[in-house]
Enzyme design. Sequence first.
Site, PDB file in Angstrom:
ATOM      1  N   ARG A  13      13.070  -8.068  21.309  1.00  0.00           N
ATOM      2  CA  ARG A  13      13.393  -9.343  20.933  1.00  0.00           C
ATOM      3  C   ARG A  13      13.718 -10.295  21.930  1.00  0.00           C
ATOM      4  O   ARG A  13      13.234 -11.187  22.470  1.00  0.00           O
ATOM      5  CB  ARG A  13      14.377  -9.054  19.927  1.00  0.00           C
ATOM      6  CG  ARG A  13      14.815 -10.273  18.743  1.00  0.00           C
ATOM      7  CD  ARG A  13      15.678 -11.355  19.273  1.00  0.00           C
ATOM      8  NE  ARG A  13      16.799 -11.000  19.871  1.00  0.00           N
ATOM      9  CZ  ARG A  13      17.863 -11.869  20.350  1.00  0.00           C
ATOM     10  NH1 ARG A  13      17.313 -13.198  20.799  1.00  0.00           N
ATOM     11  NH2 ARG A  13      19.011 -11.429  20.763  1.00  0.00           N
ATOM     12  N   ASP A  14      14.919  -9.895  22.440  1.00  0.00           N
ATOM     13  CA  ASP A  14      15.401 -10.799  23.617  1.00  0.00           C
ATOM     14  C   ASP A  14      14.550 -11.089  24.715  1.00  0.00           C
ATOM     15  O   ASP A  14      14.473 -12.058  25.229  1.00  0.00           O
ATOM     16  CB  ASP A  14      16.886 -10.287  23.890  1.00  0.00           C
ATOM     17  CG  ASP A  14      17.618 -11.483  24.759  1.00  0.00           C
ATOM     18  OD1 ASP A  14      17.650 -12.591  24.297  1.00  0.00           O
ATOM     19  OD2 ASP A  14      18.386 -11.151  25.753  1.00  0.00           O
ATOM     20  N   HIS A 205      25.806  -7.373  28.085  1.00  0.00           N
ATOM     21  CA  HIS A 205      24.524  -8.134  27.956  1.00  0.00           C
ATOM     22  C   HIS A 205      24.543  -8.848  29.117  1.00  0.00           C
ATOM     23  O   HIS A 205      24.455 -10.069  29.343  1.00  0.00           O
ATOM     24  CB  HIS A 205      24.379  -8.753  26.695  1.00  0.00           C
ATOM     25  CG  HIS A 205      22.985  -9.205  26.283  1.00  0.00           C
ATOM     26  ND1 HIS A 205      22.097  -8.815  25.588  1.00  0.00           N
ATOM     27  CD2 HIS A 205      22.227 -10.159  26.905  1.00  0.00           C
ATOM     28  CE1 HIS A 205      20.893  -9.374  25.458  1.00  0.00           C
ATOM     29  NE2 HIS A 205      21.227 -10.274  26.509  1.00  0.00           N
ATOM     30  N   HIS A 207      22.307 -10.572  32.563  1.00  0.00           N
ATOM     31  CA  HIS A 207      21.079 -11.131  33.020  1.00  0.00           C
ATOM     32  C   HIS A 207      20.844 -10.896  34.572  1.00  0.00           C
ATOM     33  O   HIS A 207      22.272 -10.810  35.006  1.00  0.00           O
ATOM     34  CB  HIS A 207      20.483 -12.269  32.625  1.00  0.00           C
ATOM     35  CG  HIS A 207      20.182 -12.379  31.180  1.00  0.00           C
ATOM     36  ND1 HIS A 207      18.930 -12.963  30.645  1.00  0.00           N
ATOM     37  CD2 HIS A 207      20.557 -11.942  29.909  1.00  0.00           C
ATOM     38  CE1 HIS A 207      18.932 -12.859  29.385  1.00  0.00           C
ATOM     39  NE2 HIS A 207      19.785 -12.369  28.901  1.00  0.00           N
ATOM     40  N   CYS A 238      15.726 -17.315  30.233  1.00  0.00           N
ATOM     41  CA  CYS A 238      16.569 -18.451  29.398  1.00  0.00           C
ATOM     42  C   CYS A 238      15.525 -19.683  29.300  1.00  0.00           C
ATOM     43  O   CYS A 238      15.790 -20.190  30.702  1.00  0.00           O
ATOM     44  CB  CYS A 238      17.972 -18.267  29.685  1.00  0.00           C
ATOM     45  SG  CYS A 238      18.748 -19.804  28.878  1.00  0.00           S
ATOM     46  N   ASN A 247      16.613  -9.750  31.131  1.00  0.00           N
ATOM     47  CA  ASN A 247      17.689  -8.954  30.931  1.00  0.00           C
ATOM     48  C   ASN A 247      17.624  -7.851  32.269  1.00  0.00           C
ATOM     49  O   ASN A 247      16.693  -7.771  32.622  1.00  0.00           O
ATOM     50  CB  ASN A 247      17.502  -8.135  29.865  1.00  0.00           C
ATOM     51  CG  ASN A 247      17.748  -9.071  28.662  1.00  0.00           C
ATOM     52  OD1 ASN A 247      18.918  -9.293  28.089  1.00  0.00           O
ATOM     53  ND2 ASN A 247      16.863  -9.523  28.128  1.00  0.00           N
TER      54      ASN A 247
END
Length: 302
Positions: A13-14, A205, A207, A238, A247
């Site tokens: 997903r992310d 979380h 990056h 992003c 990530n």
Amino acid sequence: MSDAVRIVEVGPRDGLQNEKTPISVADRIAFIEALIGAGLHTVEVGAFVSPKAIPQMVGSDQVLRGVSHIAGAEFHVLVPNEKGYEASQAAGAKVIAVFASASEGFSRANINCSVAESIERFKPVVARAKADGIRVRGYISCVLGCPFDGEVKPQAVVDVAKTLWDLGCYEVSLGDTIGVGTPMKARQLLRAVAGSVPMEKLAMHFHDTYGQALANLYAGMEEGARVIDSAAGGLGGCPYAPGATGNVATEDVVYMLEGLGIATGVDMPKLLAATNEVSRLIGRPPVSRVASALNAKMRAAK
């Protein structure tokens, strides 16, 4: 450092939602199956969002249905509003995630509203989920810096985290969305937020834009944090932060944890195979240092 760490795999997903090349439903299902086969049992599989806004997540309902038969795995989906919540329930979601920013500038650029307005939008989602017995995870973006506002004060993160916790989120994930944090700042942030949300209910979380993610995770673990979000191959980025990479890579996290004597239950060769396949599909090599090293080793062995 010897106790267990829970890894939440966010690549499907992310990770994929920020990759330029969309991947088919069938390939996303195969990717998730491969990740679970490698020993990653908590996987974020999709998002019930506008197809115009995030075309990469089209078909998340089919993806969720396609993997829901797998026993012993927990699947998360991102839900921004009540319409998304209803769609997630029609697809059988048992765990959803809602999100807010710690920064006003990012909130306006990302979802075109203030932080307070974004919370008002998902309050009914959380209320309905609680009534339906659905677990809710809360995400906070830009906890260590914002591409628009610059530095983000820890108190701003504490305020949003406390709101999410008080609403009933079982876990709050702290996102360094643009990867600008350093270990001292990560440590100070976790200490500040742990005053309002128990440390064991916080996830990291981070990056890896500036190459600090593993160091930041280690600093957080020294503070007692034990949940890590990561993406196979370091997928993601992003769209609002030029140069922001994905990530922290799951391979790199697993290698570090195993080196610390923390058993992850992850089969590295299987994880590498899953990463290599998704990298082939999106047309770029993994940014994971461990994946690069192991792939070079395999090529040399041939």
